[in-house]
Design an enzyme around this catalytic site. Structure first.
Site, PDB file in Angstrom:
ATOM      1  N   GLU A  36      32.157  50.117   7.618  1.00 19.41           N
ATOM      2  CA  GLU A  36      31.291  51.077   6.533  1.00 19.41           C
ATOM      3  C   GLU A  36      31.001  50.263   5.311  1.00 19.41           C
ATOM      4  O   GLU A  36      29.790  50.807   4.855  1.00 19.41           O
ATOM      5  CB  GLU A  36      32.269  52.200   6.488  1.00 19.41           C
ATOM      6  CG  GLU A  36      32.467  53.063   7.691  1.00 19.41           C
ATOM      7  CD  GLU A  36      33.630  54.066   7.843  1.00 19.41           C
ATOM      8  OE1 GLU A  36      33.421  55.213   8.041  1.00 19.41           O
ATOM      9  OE2 GLU A  36      34.653  53.782   7.236  1.00 19.41           O
ATOM     10  N   SER A  83      42.007  21.545  -2.565  1.00 18.09           N
ATOM     11  CA  SER A  83      41.643  21.938  -1.190  1.00 18.09           C
ATOM     12  C   SER A  83      41.697  20.683  -0.453  1.00 18.09           C
ATOM     13  O   SER A  83      41.897  19.598  -0.635  1.00 18.09           O
ATOM     14  CB  SER A  83      40.430  22.762  -1.466  1.00 18.09           C
ATOM     15  OG  SER A  83      39.196  21.783  -2.058  1.00 18.09           O
ATOM     16  N   LEU A  84      41.179  21.245   0.946  1.00 18.57           N
ATOM     17  CA  LEU A  84      41.117  20.097   2.126  1.00 18.57           C
ATOM     18  C   LEU A  84      39.829  20.138   2.512  1.00 18.57           C
ATOM     19  O   LEU A  84      39.183  21.050   2.470  1.00 18.57           O
ATOM     20  CB  LEU A  84      41.932  20.417   3.070  1.00 18.57           C
ATOM     21  CG  LEU A  84      43.535  20.713   2.764  1.00 18.57           C
ATOM     22  CD1 LEU A  84      44.211  21.103   4.039  1.00 18.57           C
ATOM     23  CD2 LEU A  84      44.146  19.375   2.634  1.00 18.57           C
ATOM     24  N   LYS A 119      47.664  25.923  10.282  1.00 19.61           N
ATOM     25  CA  LYS A 119      46.994  26.270   8.925  1.00 19.61           C
ATOM     26  C   LYS A 119      47.184  27.641   8.957  1.00 19.61           C
ATOM     27  O   LYS A 119      46.205  28.605   9.540  1.00 19.61           O
ATOM     28  CB  LYS A 119      45.697  25.813   8.589  1.00 19.61           C
ATOM     29  CG  LYS A 119      45.083  25.945   7.301  1.00 19.61           C
ATOM     30  CD  LYS A 119      43.818  25.365   7.117  1.00 19.61           C
ATOM     31  CE  LYS A 119      43.115  25.571   5.731  1.00 19.61           C
ATOM     32  NZ  LYS A 119      42.692  26.553   5.770  1.00 19.61           N
ATOM     33  N   ARG A 140      47.271  30.224  -6.780  1.00 18.90           N
ATOM     34  CA  ARG A 140      46.223  29.135  -6.925  1.00 18.90           C
ATOM     35  C   ARG A 140      45.199  29.166  -7.889  1.00 18.90           C
ATOM     36  O   ARG A 140      44.760  28.112  -8.806  1.00 18.90           O
ATOM     37  CB  ARG A 140      45.516  28.903  -5.575  1.00 18.90           C
ATOM     38  CG  ARG A 140      44.614  27.690  -5.383  1.00 18.90           C
ATOM     39  CD  ARG A 140      44.128  27.232  -4.219  1.00 18.90           C
ATOM     40  NE  ARG A 140      43.670  25.924  -4.137  1.00 18.90           N
ATOM     41  CZ  ARG A 140      42.115  26.072  -4.468  1.00 18.90           C
ATOM     42  NH1 ARG A 140      41.637  26.951  -4.852  1.00 18.90           N
ATOM     43  NH2 ARG A 140      41.663  24.746  -4.572  1.00 18.90           N
ATOM     44  N   GLU A 177      52.395  28.774   1.695  1.00 21.04           N
ATOM     45  CA  GLU A 177      51.443  30.024   2.127  1.00 21.04           C
ATOM     46  C   GLU A 177      52.049  31.300   2.051  1.00 21.04           C
ATOM     47  O   GLU A 177      53.081  31.417   2.745  1.00 21.04           O
ATOM     48  CB  GLU A 177      50.743  29.699   3.289  1.00 21.04           C
ATOM     49  CG  GLU A 177      49.332  30.503   3.557  1.00 21.04           C
ATOM     50  CD  GLU A 177      48.204  29.676   2.666  1.00 21.04           C
ATOM     51  OE1 GLU A 177      48.592  28.940   1.927  1.00 21.04           O
ATOM     52  OE2 GLU A 177      47.206  30.045   2.762  1.00 21.04           O
ATOM     53  N   LYS A 309      39.580  22.556  11.942  1.00 18.02           N
ATOM     54  CA  LYS A 309      39.379  24.244  12.025  1.00 18.02           C
ATOM     55  C   LYS A 309      39.107  24.619  13.514  1.00 18.02           C
ATOM     56  O   LYS A 309      38.819  23.756  14.377  1.00 18.02           O
ATOM     57  CB  LYS A 309      38.025  24.455  11.374  1.00 18.02           C
ATOM     58  CG  LYS A 309      38.220  24.402   9.856  1.00 18.02           C
ATOM     59  CD  LYS A 309      39.258  25.515   9.309  1.00 18.02           C
ATOM     60  CE  LYS A 309      39.169  25.596   8.043  1.00 18.02           C
ATOM     61  NZ  LYS A 309      38.343  26.627   7.448  1.00 18.02           N
ATOM     62  N   CYS A 403       3.181  22.098   0.606  1.00 16.51           N
ATOM     63  CA  CYS A 403       4.550  22.912   0.374  1.00 16.51           C
ATOM     64  C   CYS A 403       4.112  24.378   0.159  1.00 16.51           C
ATOM     65  O   CYS A 403       2.995  24.768  -0.642  1.00 16.51           O
ATOM     66  CB  CYS A 403       4.925  22.316  -1.171  1.00 16.51           C
ATOM     67  SG  CYS A 403       5.979  23.408  -2.067  1.00 16.51           S
ATOM     68  N   CYS A 406       3.893  25.263  -4.024  1.00 15.98           N
ATOM     69  CA  CYS A 406       2.829  24.792  -4.854  1.00 15.98           C
ATOM     70  C   CYS A 406       1.781  24.299  -4.165  1.00 15.98           C
ATOM     71  O   CYS A 406       0.649  23.593  -4.881  1.00 15.98           O
ATOM     72  CB  CYS A 406       3.422  23.816  -5.800  1.00 15.98           C
ATOM     73  SG  CYS A 406       4.090  22.073  -4.949  1.00 15.98           S
TER      74      CYS A 406
END
Ligand code: IVH
Length: 676
Positions: A36, A83-84, A119, A140, A177, A309, A403, A406
């Site tokens: 919603e 970070s990783l 993870k 963090r 974590e 991942k 382009c 332009c």
């Protein structure tokens, strides 16, 4: 409907959104479902699209995210929370190991061991223990600075308050974590969209008693600053963590070989649904701490770790149109506008088509039914076309030869390294001559890693551009605030805030300044190198006067491509104007002199030939860590030529001619007091 009624309807929706935001972010209460909430946001955005006169400072098109609560004290992390990098495929993993082996100069069969740690998708926290006592706990934050959430973290049962083990370090930041289990989340479902939001909301409650009511868990996996940690590898560290009384992930493993990492990944992915906590991948870390130390970091992620991942989410949709977007460097990126579709909880209506070649290869057309994939935070893309469903009258997509912004010719450059034409087609105009490129350049200029002007996001750039308030970076510092104050959605306070953020950035480091100019091929790392080389803004600005472009190639890390791009940049009159104007307005700090206490201070080095067990990249890191400099050619400026196996004869001869000291690897390591 009359404009007045539309305006009224719009304001009503904005008011509701502000209300739900406040309830959510300050009270951690979700009064409406995620769906919603997204609907409401979309309705507002659609209204804005249809009726250009609708504007509000609270619109989701301007406000991204929310301001962090000011109720927690900000504290610097003694060691940043990094970070990783992500891996999505086997190939990514093989490349990850290849880079490691190259850096360590181990080209043959490796037997690097990794920890494989599922993870958990939660919120990371850093707990500082002094003499075995929990002293403080930080979120963090932005990685450098976190929020002091000690009292909230203290309510978590899994976090030991006192540790009396003899081998527990005198001082250590234990990192891990904070999360909520799936079963506990079931009870709280009404209030939060997902377990991660529940954990984050709960941790940021102003009253720790409220945090206590939510069953948060903590799993430890790494450390920040430490004094007295006598452990050599990550796996041993994970075991120690549980001896000391921390919870660790029961699925942590020690694994050698990428093939085995993949086997483990497949097994864990199968178990994923049955686990009582959400995981979104597996983190691999080189086990040996000595190797980790050698490998170090690139930008803000370690070279020795990666997050693999889990597979992406896919969905079927239809291409409504193909748009061409023009990037900061003139690249024309085709984007498919698709029928909005929910992929893994996110409403997707755009998918990148990468470049002209990709469209031809997959023969992607308007009207096609396609499979769209969304993986992690990456932009969704088209995986494949269902040819059977292709409408009969469909036509091949013709990529524009001019382009769309332009009208300049578009070109495919010849890549002298790959000896092929680039897959990317570009607008041939030079930067500020093309409106779309200019807008992108301005977005880059104000972006986080460049000038980082608080509250001046992409949407503001676009809206100020439309209003003719900005054309060039210098215009940002000469805004007509009286006019802005009168604009819909702006007021005295928001204009004051904007003015403050802009003035705050009039003082800037040379490296951020150079990066902010958005010169093609000059990213953060190269901007840093150039800033060190030039030392001051004036030296940089006068480059075309001194015409010493060729000297730039002596900077280790800067190659022909970069030099050509810098030359191009300086040969454009508008760029020179921007430089001049900014020079008048800004106070650009000279590059900070590097730490001059290393044993190689004021010495320059060049390596030729293959070294034994140490890569070029690692030698370079060692030289720089010890305050030395690396150069890329033999000249009078060179102090030491380090020779390995099969050195380039010409370099050795030149060095001899110039009376430069020639040393081998061991002599070099001795200079560092690091005999191998
Ligand atoms: S190590 C330098 N280990 O992933 C290493 N992180 O993208 C940085 N995470 O912010 C972290 N499980 O929130 C590490 N076993 C694990 C992890 C883990 C989850 C999260 C963490 C971090 C993010 C990095």
């Amino acid at each position: 409907m009359s404009n007045e009624l539309i305006q009224k309807e719009y304001k009503k929706k904005i008011k509701s959104l502000v209300y739900y935001n406040q309830r959510y972010y300050n009270g951690n209460i979700s009064e409406i479902s995620d769906f919603e909430y997204d609907e409401l946001k979309n309705e507002i955005l659609n209204l804005e699209k249809k009726y250009k006169f609708l504007k509000s400072k609270d619109s989701p098109s301007i406000k991204v995210g929310f301001k962090p609560s000011k109720t927690f004290k900000k504290v610097l992390h003694k060691v940043p929370m990094l970070s990783l990098a992500n891996a999505f495929s086997e190939e990514d993993l093989f490349n990850f190991e290849k880079k490691i082996l190259n850096f360590l100069s181990q080209t043959t069969n490796s037997n690097i061991s990794y920890t494989a740690e599922p993870k958990i998708d939660g919120i990371s926290a850093s707990l500082t223990y002094l003499n075995g006592k929990l002293k403080s706990g930080l979120s963090r934050g932005d990685g450098k600075e976190g929020e002091d959430i000690t009292s909230n973290l203290s309510t978590i049962k899994d976090i030991p308050k006192i540790i009396s083990s003899k081998d527990f370090p005198k001082e250590i930041d234990i990192r891990g974590e904070v999360f909520i289990s799936k079963s506990d989340f079931d009870i709280l479902k009404e209030k939060f969209a997902n377990p991660r939001n529940a954990a984050s909301g709960s941790l940021r409650q102003k009253n720790p008693d409220d945090t206590k009511k939510i069953p948060l868990k903590f799993i430890a996996y790494t450390f920040g600053f430490e004094k007295g940690l006598k452990i050599n590898n990550q796996y041993e560290y994970l075991n120690k963590l549980s001896e000391w009384g921390f919870k660790t992930n029961p699925l942590n493993r020690l694994i050698t070989g990428i093939k085995n990492l993949i086997k483990n990944y497949n097994e864990v992915e199968k178990k994923r649904a049955d686990l009582d906590f959400d995981i979104d991948g597996i983190v691999y870390k080189v086990n040996d701490f000595a190797l980790q130390k050698r490998l170090g970091f690139v930008a803000n992620a370690p070279r020795w770790a990666i997050a693999h991942k889990f597979s992406s989410n896919k969905a079927v949709s239809e291409i409504i149109d193909i748009d061409i977007q023009i990037g900061r460097t003139g690249a024309l990126t085709p984007v498919a506008k698709i029928k909005p579709i929910n992929i893994g909880g996110v409403l997707v209506s755009n998918a990148t088509l990468h470049n002209e070649d990709e469209i031809s290869r997959k023969d992607i057309r308007v009207g096609d039914t396609v499979i769209v994939e969304r993986a992690g935070d990456v932009i969704p893309h088209i995986l494949s076309v269902d040819i059977k469903k292709r409408p009969k009258n469909s036509k091949k997509f013709i990529f524009p030869k001019n382009c769309p912004s332009c009208g300049s010719k578009t070109i495919k450059e010849f890549n002298s390294i790959t000896k092929k034409k680039d897959a990317v087609r570009r607008c041939s105009s030079e930067g500020y001559d093309c409106d779309k490129i200019s807008i992108e350049k301005l977005k880059h200029f104000v972006s986080k890693e460049a000038f980082n002007i608080d509250g001046f996001g992409k949407k503001i750039v676009e809206s100020f551009w439309k209003l003719n308030l900005i054309r060039f970076p210098q215009d940002i510092f000469k805004l007509d605030y009286d006019r802005i104050e009168k604009l819909d959605g702006w007021g005295k306070l928001s204009v004051e805030n904007l003015k403050y953020s802009i003035n705050d950035k009039k003082k800037i480091s040379l490296e951020k300044f150079i990066y902010g100019l958005g010169i093609r091929h000059i990213g953060l790392e190269n901007a840093k190198l150039l800033s060190k080389y030039f030392g001051s803004f004036l030296n940089f600005k006068d480059l075309p006067i001194n015409n010493k472009y060729n000297d730039l190639a002596n900077i280790d890390g800067i190659g022909e491509t970069q030099v050509n791009s810098i030359k191009n940049f300086f040969s454009n009159r508008l760029n020179l104007k921007v430089l001049n104007e900014l020079g008048k307005i800004l106070s650009i700090n000279n590059a900070t002199a590097k730490i001059k206490n290393g044993s190689l201070n004021n010495k320059t080095f060049l390596v030729t030939g293959k070294l034994d067990g140490i890569s070029r990249a690692e030698i370079k890191s060692l030289i720089e860590e010890n305050s030395g400099t690396t150069v890329s050619s033999v000249s009078k400026k060179l102090n030491y030529l380090i020779i390995g196996d099969k050195p380039t004869k010409r370099k050795v001869l030149n060095a001899k001619d110039l009376n430069i000291k020639i040393i081998d690897q061991n002599q070099f390591l001795k200079m560092l007091d690091k005999t191998s």
